[in-house]
Write a protein that holds these residues in place. Structure first.
Motif, PDB file in Angstrom:
ATOM      1  N   HIS A  91      -0.175  -8.337  -7.937  1.00  0.00           N
ATOM      2  CA  HIS A  91      -0.523  -7.311  -6.953  1.00  0.00           C
ATOM      3  C   HIS A  91      -0.816  -8.043  -5.649  1.00  0.00           C
ATOM      4  CE1 HIS A  91      -1.036  -4.327 -10.130  1.00  0.00           C
ATOM      5  NE2 HIS A  91      -2.016  -5.004 -10.685  1.00  0.00           N
ATOM      6  N   VAL A  92      -0.472  -7.428  -4.522  1.00  0.00           N
ATOM      7  CA  VAL A  92      -0.675  -8.120  -3.243  1.00  0.00           C
ATOM      8  C   VAL A  92      -1.133  -7.136  -2.176  1.00  0.00           C
ATOM      9  CG1 VAL A  92       1.778  -7.851  -2.657  1.00  0.00           C
ATOM     10  CG2 VAL A  92       0.441  -9.639  -1.525  1.00  0.00           C
ATOM     11  N   ALA A  93      -1.962  -7.636  -1.270  1.00  0.00           N
ATOM     12  CA  ALA A  93      -2.372  -6.838  -0.109  1.00  0.00           C
ATOM     13  C   ALA A  93      -2.603  -7.769   1.075  1.00  0.00           C
ATOM     14  CB  ALA A  93      -3.643  -6.060  -0.405  1.00  0.00           C
ATOM     15  N   ILE A  94      -1.874  -7.535   2.153  1.00  0.00           N
ATOM     16  CA  ILE A  94      -2.144  -8.236   3.412  1.00  0.00           C
ATOM     17  C   ILE A  94      -3.171  -7.380   4.151  1.00  0.00           C
ATOM     18  CG2 ILE A  94      -1.183  -8.985   5.624  1.00  0.00           C
ATOM     19  CD1 ILE A  94       1.466  -9.488   4.172  1.00  0.00           C
ATOM     20  N   GLY A  95      -4.380  -7.925   4.293  1.00  0.00           N
ATOM     21  CA  GLY A  95      -5.476  -7.108   4.799  1.00  0.00           C
ATOM     22  C   GLY A  95      -5.385  -6.767   6.267  1.00  0.00           C
ATOM     23  N   VAL A 100       1.387  -7.145   8.933  1.00  0.00           N
ATOM     24  CA  VAL A 100       2.381  -6.623   7.996  1.00  0.00           C
ATOM     25  C   VAL A 100       3.699  -6.343   8.726  1.00  0.00           C
ATOM     26  CG1 VAL A 100       0.659  -5.615   6.456  1.00  0.00           C
ATOM     27  CG2 VAL A 100       1.662  -4.211   8.250  1.00  0.00           C
ATOM     28  N   GLY A 101       4.768  -6.267   7.942  1.00  0.00           N
ATOM     29  CA  GLY A 101       6.074  -5.940   8.503  1.00  0.00           C
ATOM     30  C   GLY A 101       6.694  -7.046   9.327  1.00  0.00           C
ATOM     31  N   ARG A 102       6.222  -8.286   9.118  1.00  0.00           N
ATOM     32  CA  ARG A 102       6.760  -9.431   9.877  1.00  0.00           C
ATOM     33  C   ARG A 102       7.391 -10.480   8.972  1.00  0.00           C
ATOM     34  NH1 ARG A 102       2.348 -10.929  14.436  1.00  0.00           N
ATOM     35  NH2 ARG A 102       2.263  -8.908  15.465  1.00  0.00           N
ATOM     36  N   GLY A 103       7.605 -10.108   7.727  1.00  0.00           N
ATOM     37  CA  GLY A 103       8.250 -11.054   6.818  1.00  0.00           C
ATOM     38  C   GLY A 103       7.284 -11.965   6.078  1.00  0.00           C
ATOM     39  N   LEU A 104       5.976 -11.821   6.351  1.00  0.00           N
ATOM     40  CA  LEU A 104       5.018 -12.704   5.669  1.00  0.00           C
ATOM     41  C   LEU A 104       4.901 -12.351   4.190  1.00  0.00           C
ATOM     42  CD1 LEU A 104       2.128 -12.978   8.267  1.00  0.00           C
ATOM     43  CD2 LEU A 104       3.719 -14.768   7.561  1.00  0.00           C
ATOM     44  N   GLY A 105       4.959 -11.039   3.873  1.00  0.00           N
ATOM     45  CA  GLY A 105       4.799 -10.614   2.491  1.00  0.00           C
ATOM     46  C   GLY A 105       5.855 -11.234   1.593  1.00  0.00           C
ATOM     47  N   ARG A 106       7.097 -11.209   2.042  1.00  0.00           N
ATOM     48  CA  ARG A 106       8.166 -11.759   1.193  1.00  0.00           C
ATOM     49  C   ARG A 106       8.004 -13.268   1.016  1.00  0.00           C
ATOM     50  NH1 ARG A 106      13.124  -9.660   4.407  1.00  0.00           N
ATOM     51  NH2 ARG A 106      11.697  -7.908   4.289  1.00  0.00           N
ATOM     52  N   GLU A 133       7.307   5.048  -3.621  1.00  0.00           N
ATOM     53  CA  GLU A 133       7.277   5.490  -2.219  1.00  0.00           C
ATOM     54  C   GLU A 133       6.813   4.388  -1.266  1.00  0.00           C
ATOM     55  OE1 GLU A 133       5.101   9.128  -1.844  1.00  0.00           O
ATOM     56  OE2 GLU A 133       6.320  10.137  -3.349  1.00  0.00           O
ATOM     57  N   ASN A 134       6.385   3.268  -1.812  1.00  0.00           N
ATOM     58  CA  ASN A 134       5.889   2.169  -0.981  1.00  0.00           C
ATOM     59  C   ASN A 134       7.067   1.280  -0.574  1.00  0.00           C
ATOM     60  OD1 ASN A 134       4.527   0.109   0.260  1.00  0.00           O
ATOM     61  ND2 ASN A 134       3.039  -0.214  -1.401  1.00  0.00           N
ATOM     62  N   THR A 135       7.850   1.792   0.351  1.00  0.00           N
ATOM     63  CA  THR A 135       9.084   1.096   0.741  1.00  0.00           C
ATOM     64  C   THR A 135       8.840  -0.330   1.240  1.00  0.00           C
ATOM     65  OG1 THR A 135      10.042   3.226   1.308  1.00  0.00           O
ATOM     66  CG2 THR A 135      11.164   1.292   2.178  1.00  0.00           C
TER      67      THR A 135
HETATM   68  C1  LIG Z   1       3.421  -4.863   0.668  1.00  0.00           C
HETATM   69  C2  LIG Z   1       3.189  -6.003   1.646  1.00  0.00           C
HETATM   70  C3  LIG Z   1       2.548  -7.176   0.942  1.00  0.00           C
HETATM   71  C4  LIG Z   1       4.565  -6.458   2.160  1.00  0.00           C
HETATM   72  O1  LIG Z   1       4.365  -7.486   3.085  1.00  0.00           O
HETATM   73  P1  LIG Z   1       5.064  -7.406   4.548  1.00  0.00           P
HETATM   74  O2  LIG Z   1       4.786  -8.689   5.225  1.00  0.00           O
HETATM   75  O3  LIG Z   1       4.625  -6.168   5.204  1.00  0.00           O
HETATM   76  O4  LIG Z   1       6.575  -7.303   4.088  1.00  0.00           O
HETATM   77  P2  LIG Z   1       7.887  -7.875   4.807  1.00  0.00           P
HETATM   78  O5  LIG Z   1       7.674  -7.867   6.285  1.00  0.00           O
HETATM   79  O6  LIG Z   1       8.266  -9.120   4.137  1.00  0.00           O
HETATM   80  O7  LIG Z   1       8.941  -6.755   4.400  1.00  0.00           O
HETATM   81  C5  LIG Z   1       8.667  -5.386   4.670  1.00  0.00           C
HETATM   82  C6  LIG Z   1       9.924  -4.601   4.537  1.00  0.00           C
HETATM   83  O8  LIG Z   1       9.615  -3.216   4.582  1.00  0.00           O
HETATM   84  C7  LIG Z   1      10.274  -2.628   5.699  1.00  0.00           C
HETATM   85  N1  LIG Z   1       9.343  -1.652   6.231  1.00  0.00           N
HETATM   86  C8  LIG Z   1       8.180  -1.868   6.837  1.00  0.00           C
HETATM   87  N2  LIG Z   1       7.592  -0.697   7.138  1.00  0.00           N
HETATM   88  C9  LIG Z   1       8.416   0.262   6.712  1.00  0.00           C
HETATM   89  C10 LIG Z   1       8.384   1.660   6.713  1.00  0.00           C
HETATM   90  N3  LIG Z   1       7.345   2.312   7.232  1.00  0.00           N
HETATM   91  N4  LIG Z   1       9.403   2.337   6.162  1.00  0.00           N
HETATM   92  C11 LIG Z   1      10.436   1.694   5.625  1.00  0.00           C
HETATM   93  N5  LIG Z   1      10.534   0.348   5.581  1.00  0.00           N
HETATM   94  C12 LIG Z   1       9.536  -0.351   6.119  1.00  0.00           C
HETATM   95  C13 LIG Z   1      10.580  -3.760   6.632  1.00  0.00           C
HETATM   96  O9  LIG Z   1      11.658  -3.446   7.459  1.00  0.00           O
HETATM   97  C14 LIG Z   1      10.914  -4.844   5.632  1.00  0.00           C
HETATM   98  O10 LIG Z   1      12.155  -4.641   5.021  1.00  0.00           O
HETATM   99  P3  LIG Z   1      13.555  -5.314   5.431  1.00  0.00           P
HETATM  100  O11 LIG Z   1      13.265  -6.533   6.236  1.00  0.00           O
HETATM  101  O12 LIG Z   1      14.194  -5.604   4.126  1.00  0.00           O
HETATM  102  O13 LIG Z   1      14.236  -4.266   6.199  1.00  0.00           O
HETATM  103  C15 LIG Z   1       2.309  -5.548   2.859  1.00  0.00           C
HETATM  104  O14 LIG Z   1       3.012  -4.593   3.629  1.00  0.00           O
HETATM  105  C16 LIG Z   1       0.979  -4.973   2.409  1.00  0.00           C
HETATM  106  O15 LIG Z   1       0.054  -5.718   2.102  1.00  0.00           O
HETATM  107  N6  LIG Z   1       0.889  -3.637   2.409  1.00  0.00           N
HETATM  108  C17 LIG Z   1      -0.361  -2.958   2.005  1.00  0.00           C
HETATM  109  C18 LIG Z   1      -0.720  -3.118   0.557  1.00  0.00           C
HETATM  110  C19 LIG Z   1       0.435  -2.818  -0.378  1.00  0.00           C
HETATM  111  O16 LIG Z   1       1.183  -1.872  -0.207  1.00  0.00           O
HETATM  112  N7  LIG Z   1       0.532  -3.665  -1.410  1.00  0.00           N
HETATM  113  C20 LIG Z   1       1.572  -3.580  -2.410  1.00  0.00           C
HETATM  114  C21 LIG Z   1       1.094  -2.864  -3.595  1.00  0.00           C
HETATM  115  S1  LIG Z   1       2.262  -3.095  -4.908  1.00  0.00           S
END
Ligand SMILES: CC(C)(COP(=O)(O)OP(=O)(O)OC[C@H]1O[C@@H](n2cnc3c(N)ncnc32)[C@H](O)[C@@H]1OP(=O)(O)O)[C@@H](O)C(=O)NCCC(=O)NCCS
Length: 171
Positions: A91-95, A100-106, A133-135
């Motif tokens: 399980h992961v959460a970027i606080g 978020v959305g900058r490629g750090l999660g991957r 639904e958590n795209t």
């Molecule tokens: C889930 C999480 C770890 C992902 O990390 P991140 O750094 O945000 O992810 P990345 O930037 O590597 O990738 C995000 C992808 O989602 C896409 N994305 C971001 N926001 C989006 C939105 N609102 N709708 C659709 N796609 C979206 C991005 O374009 C990217 O995809 P792509 O590069 O393949 O097009 C982070 O967003 C997070 O902590 N979220 C809150 C907690 C959570 O949801 N945890 C997961 C529970 S299982």
């Protein structure tokens, strides 16, 4: 190059973790916007058991994410797919919402999986169960090398079973 450091969470991390968990982008999916006291208890509980390991992730000297690694055989997920006894889950959460959305999660997920597979030689799979639904989550797991293995109906959500299998080279 981005450098992450993962360490076990301790009860004194509870204020930071509790703050992360109340951020709207996290709370929406984790549903664990608990008090500091409850998080301190939760960390103590997890650290004392076999089920899971709570971790804090540091990026360039700044703590920015929470990760829970869990043994599937001790998790409710074991009821929902044909698990292997050595499977681990994540399980992961970027606080910090600005990160978020900058490629750090991957990147983080890739490193976490690499670490699990390196330190757990018997483990051949790491799994996750993000809400369908958590795209952003599903996409980040996919970009980190996890494959979509279909939907799981869990009590509170429809999840996607994401599976990262040890590659031939890694084996
Ligand atoms: C889930 C999480 C770890 C992902 O990390 P991140 O750094 O945000 O992810 P990345 O930037 O590597 O990738 C995000 C992808 O989602 C896409 N994305 C971001 N926001 C989006 C939105 N609102 N709708 C659709 N796609 C979206 C991005 O374009 C990217 O995809 P792509 O590069 O393949 O097009 C982070 O967003 C997070 O902590 N979220 C809150 C907690 C959570 O949801 N945890 C997961 C529970 S299982």
């Amino acid at each position: 190059m981005t450098t992450f450091a993962l360490r076990p969470a301790v009860p004194s991390d509870a204020p930071r973790i509790a703050l992360w968990m109340t951020q709207p982008h996290v709370r929406r999916w984790w549903h664990q916007g608990w008090s500091v006291e409850r998080w301190a208890q939760e960390i103590t509980r997890q650290a004392a058991g076999e089920h899971s390991m709570p971790c804090v992730v540091t990026l360039d000297a700044e703590e920015f994410a929470y990760v829970e690694l869990y043994r599937v055989r001790h998790d409710r997920l074991a009821q929902y797919y044909p698990y292997d006894a050595e499977d681990w889950g994540v399980h992961v959460a970027i606080g910090d919402g600005t990160r978020v959305g900058r490629g750090l999660g991957r990147q983080l997920l890739r490193e976490v999986v690499d670490t699990v597979l390196r330190t757990e030689p018997a483990c051949t799979r790491v799994v996750a169960e993000p809400d369908i639904e958590n795209t952003p989550s599903v996409r980040a797991f996919a970009a980190a090398g996890f494959l979509n293995r279909g939907e799981l109906q869990l009590p509170e959500k429809t999840a996607v079973l994401m599976v990262r299998t040890r590659t031939v080279q890694e084996a």
